[in-house]
Design an enzyme around this catalytic site. Structure first.
Site, PDB file in Angstrom:
ATOM      1  CG  HIS A  79      47.650  31.269  35.006  1.00 19.95           C
ATOM      2  ND1 HIS A  79      47.048  31.221  33.776  1.00 19.95           N
ATOM      3  CD2 HIS A  79      48.236  32.492  35.067  1.00 19.95           C
ATOM      4  CE1 HIS A  79      47.258  32.346  33.116  1.00 19.95           C
ATOM      5  NE2 HIS A  79      47.976  33.149  33.883  1.00 19.95           N
ATOM      6  CG  ASN A 152      47.395  34.654  29.078  1.00 19.63           C
ATOM      7  OD1 ASN A 152      47.546  33.623  29.737  1.00 19.63           O
ATOM      8  ND2 ASN A 152      47.608  35.853  29.583  1.00 19.63           N
TER       9      ASN A 152
HETATM   10 FE1  HDE Z   1      52.160  34.574  34.161  1.00 21.48          FE
HETATM   11  N1  HDE Z   1      52.672  33.700  35.926  1.00 21.48           N
HETATM   12  N2  HDE Z   1      53.040  36.279  34.767  1.00 21.48           N
HETATM   13  N3  HDE Z   1      51.560  35.525  32.459  1.00 21.48           N
HETATM   14  N4  HDE Z   1      51.303  32.902  33.529  1.00 21.48           N
HETATM   15  C1  HDE Z   1      52.370  32.447  36.282  1.00 21.48           C
HETATM   16  O1  HDE Z   1      53.874  30.936  37.245  1.00 21.48           O
HETATM   17  C2  HDE Z   1      53.906  36.403  35.812  1.00 21.48           C
HETATM   18  C3  HDE Z   1      51.804  36.809  32.116  1.00 21.48           C
HETATM   19  C4  HDE Z   1      50.790  32.653  32.291  1.00 21.48           C
HETATM   20  O2  HDE Z   1      49.764  26.482  33.435  1.00 21.48           O
HETATM   21  C5  HDE Z   1      53.040  32.033  37.563  1.00 21.48           C
HETATM   22  O3  HDE Z   1      53.947  28.706  37.531  1.00 21.48           O
HETATM   23  C6  HDE Z   1      54.473  37.726  35.841  1.00 21.48           C
HETATM   24  C7  HDE Z   1      51.535  37.042  30.730  1.00 21.48           C
HETATM   25  C8  HDE Z   1      50.270  31.316  32.231  1.00 21.48           C
HETATM   26  O4  HDE Z   1      51.362  26.457  34.924  1.00 21.48           O
HETATM   27  C9  HDE Z   1      53.906  33.258  37.925  1.00 21.48           C
HETATM   28  C10 HDE Z   1      53.891  38.395  34.792  1.00 21.48           C
HETATM   29  C11 HDE Z   1      51.106  35.834  30.251  1.00 21.48           C
HETATM   30  C12 HDE Z   1      50.522  30.757  33.481  1.00 21.48           C
HETATM   31  C13 HDE Z   1      53.571  34.204  36.808  1.00 21.48           C
HETATM   32  C14 HDE Z   1      53.004  37.482  34.119  1.00 21.48           C
HETATM   33  C15 HDE Z   1      51.120  34.903  31.334  1.00 21.48           C
HETATM   34  C16 HDE Z   1      51.177  31.775  34.268  1.00 21.48           C
HETATM   35  C17 HDE Z   1      52.127  31.513  38.615  1.00 21.48           C
HETATM   36  C18 HDE Z   1      54.070  39.835  34.383  1.00 21.48           C
HETATM   37  C19 HDE Z   1      50.643  35.507  28.813  1.00 21.48           C
HETATM   38  C20 HDE Z   1      50.148  29.376  33.958  1.00 21.48           C
HETATM   39  C21 HDE Z   1      52.393  30.025  38.711  1.00 21.48           C
HETATM   40  C22 HDE Z   1      55.348  40.208  34.069  1.00 21.48           C
HETATM   41  C23 HDE Z   1      51.659  35.679  27.840  1.00 21.48           C
HETATM   42  C24 HDE Z   1      51.190  28.356  33.587  1.00 21.48           C
HETATM   43  C25 HDE Z   1      53.463  29.780  37.785  1.00 21.48           C
HETATM   44  C26 HDE Z   1      50.735  26.991  34.025  1.00 21.48           C
HETATM   45  C27 HDE Z   1      51.617  31.585  35.573  1.00 21.48           C
HETATM   46  C28 HDE Z   1      54.164  35.401  36.723  1.00 21.48           C
HETATM   47  C29 HDE Z   1      52.203  37.858  33.011  1.00 21.48           C
HETATM   48  C30 HDE Z   1      50.699  33.539  31.158  1.00 21.48           C
HETATM   49  C31 HDE Z   1      53.679  33.825  39.310  1.00 21.48           C
HETATM   50  C32 HDE Z   1      55.465  38.234  36.840  1.00 21.48           C
HETATM   51  C33 HDE Z   1      51.730  38.350  29.958  1.00 21.48           C
HETATM   52  C34 HDE Z   1      49.591  30.646  31.043  1.00 21.48           C
HETATM   53  O5  HDE Z   1      55.250  32.941  37.886  1.00 21.48           O
END
Ligand code: HDE
Length: 698
Positions: A79, A152
């Site tokens: 992201h 999302n």
């Molecule tokens: Fe994320 N995800 N994600 N994700 N995600 C990040 O956090 C993570 C997942 C989502 O505009 C990171 O600040 C893991 C689902 C958005 O700043 C990180 C898992 C969904 C954004 C991270 C998921 C998301 C992130 C990278 C699996 C939808 C951007 C930078 C367990 C419900 C937020 C940060 C923004 C960002 C980890 C799966 C949505 C690495 C471990 C499911 C919208 O922390």
């Protein structure tokens, strides 16, 4: 930063070497160092003689370069490319029976919000129209703390357990030896991983659908994905799934358009949101809740803790409880959009987690990643991350704290008493976890209730119109055609018969398979009885009007002024906007000698940037377009992208030259007829002339 306003002597505009010097005075503040020391010359380093070596004591130079050297922070692992804006959430009516969350207690109450949209795979500088999931992260600054719904634009996810997230992300991003492809899933590593992860098949159907190439952030849905809990003051818990429904309806672009938009305007989505907010057309979504109890969760044929499954709206209707409106662009992209730190673990009293193993893993990851990205534990002191309600705690120090606790006491319990003793816990209003009964052996084990990987993928597919099904097949063919290893292509296609036999055949044919597809063994036999859900299709959830969309009007010298004005009036009356595209950006002289200002030169404003186009040259003007490749592409692409085209007779010569004249259908609307402009705008409400697609192969 403090500014000094003082009058200083004007210096000559050019220095001895002819360099430009601009000086302070009047309203123009004096340039200073970070320490506030006024600067006399920002063009030249301190030297021993004008041609001599630089002097180390030049503190202004060293400070300026040192700061510049440290301007970058690590971009988000995923992201990375995002765009944010401020706004508010307005609650329609009290929801106290369902939740104690403060923002839902009073009807009409507005809670400040910050939203960041993003793509997932691409790096920070990648193009907006990548085929990808879009992030839809909302920070609500409630009176009882910040609540982040980090969602999302797709309601399910690729994987079921957070343990697999690093593998998924490694597989989707650039391959590590070559560092390409950028912002694209069309490569071996991604499809290799996916073909070995049957649980991802439902998400793959979404990711290959037009959901992954939205026309605008304003025209896409958002989903919290996981099951959460809402808890009322009496401690009663209700399960919930969060939805954001766009006021302007759903809309996506075609793949060929996406590819071309990425070249013509890689900032297409950011620019769209920026322009909408700056012009006062504030983007709006309604918050929807799917509420259900333990009984439903037990009876539902899939596990509500499995993030690869959704609950069809036909089974649990979406209750709309408030609206989110974006009203203000950021003042500074880095300070706000880049530094905003969303954390799934930011929740407030009245909201709670479920045991979804993906959500549980995220609750660790987001907090952890912010420390790395923003450089320390005090990222909550950055204004965009700080709560807007009063907050008091004893956490202190670390890198760059902006607000350490005042006074002598930084611990509790203490015996200083009253205000001197600092904050204390509150059993009345403090956050309490829902006391769910938990019991079981400590195991590394996936629940059997997660084992059905195909039934909902099939349900999604059969819920699409024929046009949309065709796009899914074409996307799979495109992506897998970029995969070099045949066994990966074959393995992936071997999942498809579980979803739809015709889809599998179509993809196999599109890839030129010479052997029959071997269907892969399913962990659980897919169910064929799930009914189509209309809510899953984009085309069946389009807009009621053409509002918020944009028409490109191609003009030349001699364009009929009256027609141009009538067309503009009709389009703007619908709540849409126009952009004038002309041979030169200086504009054209219309039939009555007046100037029609242009926003784009033809090559800079290809038709892919517009939802519909109008081609209204004069006869003579059109002649000059016949040798103009960009003009020919403008109409050719508008035709191929199924757009509605308003035109005047003079444009026929251009259609002829572009090779489309013989194929015009009723998506081409003659504008000179009585009610021509009105008929054109009415047609545009359908967004695309989908029937035309049948006459073409992609
Ligand atoms: Fe994320 N995800 N994600 N994700 N995600 C990040 O956090 C993570 C997942 C989502 O505009 C990171 O600040 C893991 C689902 C958005 O700043 C990180 C898992 C969904 C954004 C991270 C998921 C998301 C992130 C990278 C699996 C939808 C951007 C930078 C367990 C419900 C937020 C940060 C923004 C960002 C980890 C799966 C949505 C690495 C471990 C499911 C919208 O922390």
């Amino acid at each position: 930063m403090k500014t000094r306003k003082q009058t200083v002597q004007k210096r000559r505009p050019g220095g001895a070497g002819g360099e430009t010097h601009q000086t302070a005075g009047g309203e123009v503040p004096v340039l200073t160092t970070q320490q506030g020391t006024p600067v006399s010359d920002d063009q030249n380093t301190l030297r021993v003689g004008p041609r001599g070596p630089a002097a180390l004591e030049d503190f202004h130079f060293r400070e300026k370069i040192f700061h510049f050297d440290h301007e970058r922070i690590p971009e988000r692992v995923v992201h990375a490319r995002g765009f944010g804006a401020h706004g508010f959430f307005e609650n329609y009516r009290p929801l106290a029976d369902i939740t104690a969350a403060d923002l839902f207690q009073r009807g009409g109450e507005k809670t400040p919000a910050f939203v960041r949209f993003s793509t997932v795979a691409g790096n920070k500088g990648s193009a907006d129209l990548a085929r990808d999931v879009r992030g839809f992260a909302v920070k609500l600054y409630t009176k009882q703390g910040n609540w982040d719904i980090v969602g999302n634009n797709i309601p399910v996810f690729f994987i079921q357990d957070a343990m697999k997230f690093p593998d998924l992300v490694h597989a989707v991003k650039q391959e590590p030896d070559r560092d390409f492809p950028q912002a694209a899933t069309a490569h071996d590593n991604f499809w290799d991983f996916i073909s070995l992860m049957p649980e991802s098949m439902h998400m793959i159907m979404w990711a290959m659908s037009d959901r992954a190439i939205p026309r605008s952030f304003r025209f896409m849905e958002g989903f919290g994905v996981h099951t959460y809990r809402l808890v009322n003051a009496a401690g009663k818990s209700t399960f919930v799934k969060f939805h954001w429904k766009p006021k302007l309806g759903l809309q996506s672009v075609l793949w060929d358009e996406a590819v071309k938009i990425n070249g013509a305007d890689p900032d297409f989505h950011r620019r769209d949101l920026w322009n909408a907010i700056q012009s006062g057309s504030y983007p709006e979504w309604e918050l929807g809740l799917q509420l259900f109890d333990e009984k439903f969760a037990d009876e539902f044929e899939f596990d509500v803790l499995d993030a690869t499954k959704l609950i069809p709206e036909e089974q649990v209707p979406v209750r709309r409880v408030g609206r989110l409106v974006l009203t203000r662009c950021v003042d500074n992209f880095f300070a706000e959009t880049e530094q905003v730190a969303f954390c799934t673990n930011n929740i407030v009293p009245g909201v709670d987690f479920s045991n979804d193993p993906l959500l549980q893993g995220r609750n660790f990851s987001y907090l952890d990643t912010q420390v790395k990205r923003l450089g320390g534990p005090n990222f909550t002191h950055i204004p965009v991350n700080a709560p807007k309600c009063p907050f008091h705690h004893f956490q202190q120090d670390g890198h760059m704290p902006m607000m350490n606790p005042k006074g002598r006491v930084n611990y509790e319990p203490n015996s200083w008493g009253g205000a001197l003793g600092g904050p204390r816990e509150s059993p009345e209003i403090g956050f309490r976890s829902f006391p769910a009964e938990e019991q079981g052996p400590k195991v590394r084990e996936r629940s059997e209730s997660f084992a059905d990987h195909y039934s909902q993928a099939r349900q999604f597919y059969i819920s699409q119109t024929q046009v949309e099904q065709g796009h899914i097949a074409n996307a799979l063919i495109f992506e897998l055609s970029k995969v070099e290893r045949l066994e990966i292509r074959t393995r992936l296609v071997s999942h498809l018969p579980h979803i739809d036999a015709k889809l599998a055949d179509r993809v196999a044919k599109g890839l030129g398979f010479r052997e029959n597809i071997q269907t892969i063994q399913a962990a659980k036999k897919p169910a064929a009885h799930l009914k189509p859900s209309k809510a899953l299709s984009i085309i069946q959830n389009g807009p009621a009007s053409f509002a918020g969309r944009k028409v490109g009007i191609l003009v030349t010298d001699g364009t009929d002024r009256k027609l141009f004005d009538a067309l503009r009036k009709e389009i703007e009356g619908e709540g849409a906007t126009i952009e004038v595209v002309a041979p030169v950006v200086g504009g054209v002289t219309a039939s009555d000698g007046s100037l029609i200002e242009a926003q784009q030169k033809i090559g800079g404003g290809p038709s892919v940037l517009y939802d519909a186009v109008a081609v209204i040259p004069s006869g003579k003007g059109c002649e000059s377009l016949l040798k103009n490749t960009a003009a020919k592409n403008f109409v050719c692409d508008a035709f191929a992208h199924l757009k509605f085209v308003g035109y005047v007779e003079a444009a026929m010569a251009l259609f002829e030259k572009a090779g489309i004249a013989a194929d015009l259908d009723d998506g081409f609307v003659p504008l000179a007829k009585p009610r021509g402009p009105a008929t054109f705008v009415e047609s545009c409400r359908k967004l695309r002339k989908w029937e035309r697609e049948k006459t073409m192969t992609v």
